[in-house]
Design an enzyme around this catalytic site. Sequence first.
Site, PDB file in Angstrom:
ATOM      1  N   CYS A 195       0.835  -1.230   0.000  1.00  0.00           N
ATOM      2  CA  CYS A 195       0.000   0.000   0.000  1.00  0.00           C
ATOM      3  C   CYS A 195       0.854   1.259   0.000  1.00  0.00           C
ATOM      4  O   CYS A 195       0.332   2.364  -0.176  1.00  0.00           O
ATOM      5  CB  CYS A 195      -0.912   0.000   1.213  1.00  0.00           C
ATOM      6  SG  CYS A 195      -1.846  -1.515   1.394  1.00  0.00           S
TER       7      CYS A 195
ATOM      8  N   CYS B 101     -13.541   0.321   7.622  1.00  0.00           N
ATOM      9  CA  CYS B 101     -12.583  -0.226   6.642  1.00  0.00           C
ATOM     10  C   CYS B 101     -12.486   0.642   5.399  1.00  0.00           C
ATOM     11  O   CYS B 101     -13.500   1.131   4.885  1.00  0.00           O
ATOM     12  CB  CYS B 101     -13.034  -1.604   6.180  1.00  0.00           C
ATOM     13  SG  CYS B 101     -13.261  -2.788   7.506  1.00  0.00           S
ATOM     14  N   SER B 102     -11.268   0.768   4.869  1.00  0.00           N
ATOM     15  CA  SER B 102     -11.123   1.339   3.532  1.00  0.00           C
ATOM     16  C   SER B 102     -11.711   0.327   2.553  1.00  0.00           C
ATOM     17  O   SER B 102     -11.745  -0.870   2.834  1.00  0.00           O
ATOM     18  CB  SER B 102      -9.643   1.587   3.215  1.00  0.00           C
ATOM     19  OG  SER B 102      -8.932   0.367   3.260  1.00  0.00           O
TER      20      SER B 102
ATOM     21  N   LYS C 145     -10.331   5.663   3.875  1.00  0.00           N
ATOM     22  CA  LYS C 145     -11.680   5.188   4.208  1.00  0.00           C
ATOM     23  C   LYS C 145     -12.741   5.642   3.209  1.00  0.00           C
ATOM     24  O   LYS C 145     -13.549   4.847   2.750  1.00  0.00           O
ATOM     25  CB  LYS C 145     -12.062   5.669   5.623  1.00  0.00           C
ATOM     26  CG  LYS C 145     -13.529   5.508   5.963  1.00  0.00           C
ATOM     27  CD  LYS C 145     -13.897   4.035   6.108  1.00  0.00           C
ATOM     28  CE  LYS C 145     -15.361   3.741   5.884  1.00  0.00           C
ATOM     29  NZ  LYS C 145     -15.787   3.700   4.486  1.00  0.00           N
TER      30      LYS C 145
ATOM     31  N   HIS D   9      -9.104   3.539  -1.607  1.00  0.00           N
ATOM     32  CA  HIS D   9      -7.735   3.058  -1.413  1.00  0.00           C
ATOM     33  C   HIS D   9      -7.334   2.092  -2.528  1.00  0.00           C
ATOM     34  O   HIS D   9      -7.208   0.887  -2.295  1.00  0.00           O
ATOM     35  CB  HIS D   9      -7.639   2.411  -0.028  1.00  0.00           C
ATOM     36  CG  HIS D   9      -6.286   1.897   0.340  1.00  0.00           C
ATOM     37  ND1 HIS D   9      -5.102   2.446  -0.128  1.00  0.00           N
ATOM     38  CD2 HIS D   9      -5.911   0.871   1.175  1.00  0.00           C
ATOM     39  CE1 HIS D   9      -4.073   1.777   0.382  1.00  0.00           C
ATOM     40  NE2 HIS D   9      -4.533   0.817   1.170  1.00  0.00           N
TER      41      HIS D   9
HETATM   42  N1  COA Z   1     -17.051   1.439   3.279  1.00  0.00           N
HETATM   43  C1  COA Z   1     -18.338   1.726   2.983  1.00  0.00           C
HETATM   44  N2  COA Z   1     -19.101   0.968   2.180  1.00  0.00           N
HETATM   45  C2  COA Z   1     -18.520  -0.102   1.621  1.00  0.00           C
HETATM   46  C3  COA Z   1     -17.179  -0.454   1.874  1.00  0.00           C
HETATM   47  C4  COA Z   1     -16.453   0.365   2.741  1.00  0.00           C
HETATM   48  N3  COA Z   1     -15.174   0.087   3.026  1.00  0.00           N
HETATM   49  N4  COA Z   1     -16.884  -1.562   1.181  1.00  0.00           N
HETATM   50  C5  COA Z   1     -17.992  -1.899   0.511  1.00  0.00           C
HETATM   51  N5  COA Z   1     -18.987  -1.030   0.773  1.00  0.00           N
HETATM   52  C6  COA Z   1     -20.375  -1.074   0.297  1.00  0.00           C
HETATM   53  C7  COA Z   1     -20.474  -1.364  -1.181  1.00  0.00           C
HETATM   54  O1  COA Z   1     -20.531  -0.169  -1.926  1.00  0.00           O
HETATM   55  C8  COA Z   1     -21.779  -2.125  -1.246  1.00  0.00           C
HETATM   56  O2  COA Z   1     -22.841  -1.204  -1.181  1.00  0.00           O
HETATM   57  P1  COA Z   1     -24.220  -1.476  -1.968  1.00  0.00           P
HETATM   58  O3  COA Z   1     -24.759  -2.757  -1.411  1.00  0.00           O
HETATM   59  O4  COA Z   1     -25.040  -0.272  -1.635  1.00  0.00           O
HETATM   60  O5  COA Z   1     -23.834  -1.589  -3.403  1.00  0.00           O
HETATM   61  C9  COA Z   1     -21.792  -2.922   0.043  1.00  0.00           C
HETATM   62  O6  COA Z   1     -20.966  -2.174   0.966  1.00  0.00           O
HETATM   63  C10 COA Z   1     -21.272  -4.338  -0.071  1.00  0.00           C
HETATM   64  O7  COA Z   1     -20.070  -4.271  -0.853  1.00  0.00           O
HETATM   65  P2  COA Z   1     -19.112  -5.520  -1.013  1.00  0.00           P
HETATM   66  O8  COA Z   1     -18.110  -5.181  -2.054  1.00  0.00           O
HETATM   67  O9  COA Z   1     -19.936  -6.772  -1.164  1.00  0.00           O
HETATM   68  O10 COA Z   1     -18.413  -5.541   0.411  1.00  0.00           O
HETATM   69  P3  COA Z   1     -17.549  -6.697   1.004  1.00  0.00           P
HETATM   70  O11 COA Z   1     -18.244  -7.155   2.236  1.00  0.00           O
HETATM   71  O12 COA Z   1     -17.190  -7.715  -0.019  1.00  0.00           O
HETATM   72  O13 COA Z   1     -16.193  -5.931   1.379  1.00  0.00           O
HETATM   73  C11 COA Z   1     -14.712  -5.093   3.038  1.00  0.00           C
HETATM   74  C12 COA Z   1     -16.152  -5.066   2.462  1.00  0.00           C
HETATM   75  C13 COA Z   1     -14.656  -4.079   4.155  1.00  0.00           C
HETATM   76  C14 COA Z   1     -14.430  -6.480   3.600  1.00  0.00           C
HETATM   77  C15 COA Z   1     -13.708  -4.762   1.899  1.00  0.00           C
HETATM   78  O14 COA Z   1     -13.995  -3.475   1.423  1.00  0.00           O
HETATM   79  C16 COA Z   1     -12.281  -4.823   2.374  1.00  0.00           C
HETATM   80  O15 COA Z   1     -11.683  -5.889   2.400  1.00  0.00           O
HETATM   81  N6  COA Z   1     -11.676  -3.681   2.734  1.00  0.00           N
HETATM   82  C17 COA Z   1     -10.300  -3.644   3.173  1.00  0.00           C
HETATM   83  C18 COA Z   1      -9.364  -3.522   2.007  1.00  0.00           C
HETATM   84  C19 COA Z   1      -7.919  -3.687   2.465  1.00  0.00           C
HETATM   85  O16 COA Z   1      -7.604  -4.582   3.219  1.00  0.00           O
HETATM   86  N7  COA Z   1      -7.033  -2.821   1.988  1.00  0.00           N
HETATM   87  C20 COA Z   1      -5.645  -2.853   2.332  1.00  0.00           C
HETATM   88  C21 COA Z   1      -5.447  -2.347   3.699  1.00  0.00           C
HETATM   89  S1  COA Z   1      -3.868  -2.701   4.391  1.00  0.00           S
END
Ligand code: COA
Length: 386
Positions: free
Chosen positions: A85, A206-207, A328, A332
Amino acid sequence: MRDVAIIGVGHTKFGELWERSFRELISEAGLGAIEDSNIGGADLEAMFVGNMSSGLFVEQEHIAALISDSMGLNPIPCTRVEAACASGGLALRQGIMAVASGYHDVVVSAGVEKMTDVVDATPAIATASDQEWEAQQGATFPSLYAMIARRHMHEYGTTREQLAMMSVVNHKNAANNPYAQFPFETTVEKVINSSPVADPLTLLDCSPVSDGAAAVVICAADKAKEFTDTPIYVKASAQASGTMALHSRRDICTIDSTIAASRKAYKMAGVTVKDIDATEVHDCFSINGLLAIEDLGFAEKGKGGIALEEGQTMIDGDFPINPSGGLKARGHPLGATGIAQAAEIVWQLRGEAGKRQVEGAEIGMTHNIGGTGGTAAVHIFGRDRN
Ligand code: COA
């Protein structure tokens, strides 16, 4: 070493961008930065691109050549930089060093990631942790940061509400950022009650998984005013390495690489943390934004939550954090983040950040980390050359 300035920025919208290809994203950001800088194509001497994992996300390697070709930049040298990252932060640093050393006069540093083409990004992202000791044992980044959050709550009495405030402030700022993935406001209650991800972290801590690109044009300070009236000067570029796996750290509530890079940067810039008017921190999870506030020196260890609760990190607070909306809420796209942070600080210091402007900002800082802190890059920028 010569003084160096940023003279142009480019930034795509961040989000789930199905209709845009990898090469379209980086071309839009890169050419946008070149246009913003007023340089002619012939002035550009080299390009550095931060990218964590084009192989896993879009099954494309050798991306530096692809990018130079797509942008019509051949035959200038184009080099990919990888540090999870922090890939963007290190691409920025490579560009700065190339110009500061006198090797080049004008270069582009950019970052790009297209993460949403894979069905599940989590295992791909987890390759940036210690594979043998963490990922292969089932750990993911949400779960690693959740452990840090739990420990911080245990050690210092940090509350769930204080953690949620990091996201509330980010979303408030993102609502005024046209490039943000999630430009909506939220509340502490909504953050706490959003879907659980890894206890205590919920969806709104979460981002997201993001697509996007950003770029900056870097120029020798002596030449900068040939191209722009508002060069933003690089006052410090520092990088540090830290322990990869959490279990071998002296303290999982402190990111030592952030401390090392920031102290070096303050010294190089001749400033203290009190002089910084606006900062973009690496808040991949709310707890990491809180750790950054402490490890950069804005708050004492253990008091980051109180600073958030008291509104000290808001745009009109004592030390504004993440005017862009942060990882966030701006989004990201891993390799692009370090460059997007620099773009935001350039807009802030030029006074071009619109409704998210930190009034009178003169000195700004970016903080970009890889993994849980194996790499940290800290940059300090100023409106004035001296
Ligand atoms: N913040 C706000 N909303 C989010 C979001 C977030 N971080 N991530 C997804 N959404 C929303 C989507 O837009 C979707 O909305 P909708 O239903 O209105 O279309 C809904 O939540 C579900 O999205 P989806 O893609 O199915 O979410 P998910 O459960 O598969 O993933 C996380 C969510 C948090 C697990 C994923 O974003 C993640 O892994 N984040 C961390 C990324 C990371 O690790 N980066 C590196 C850091 S070191």
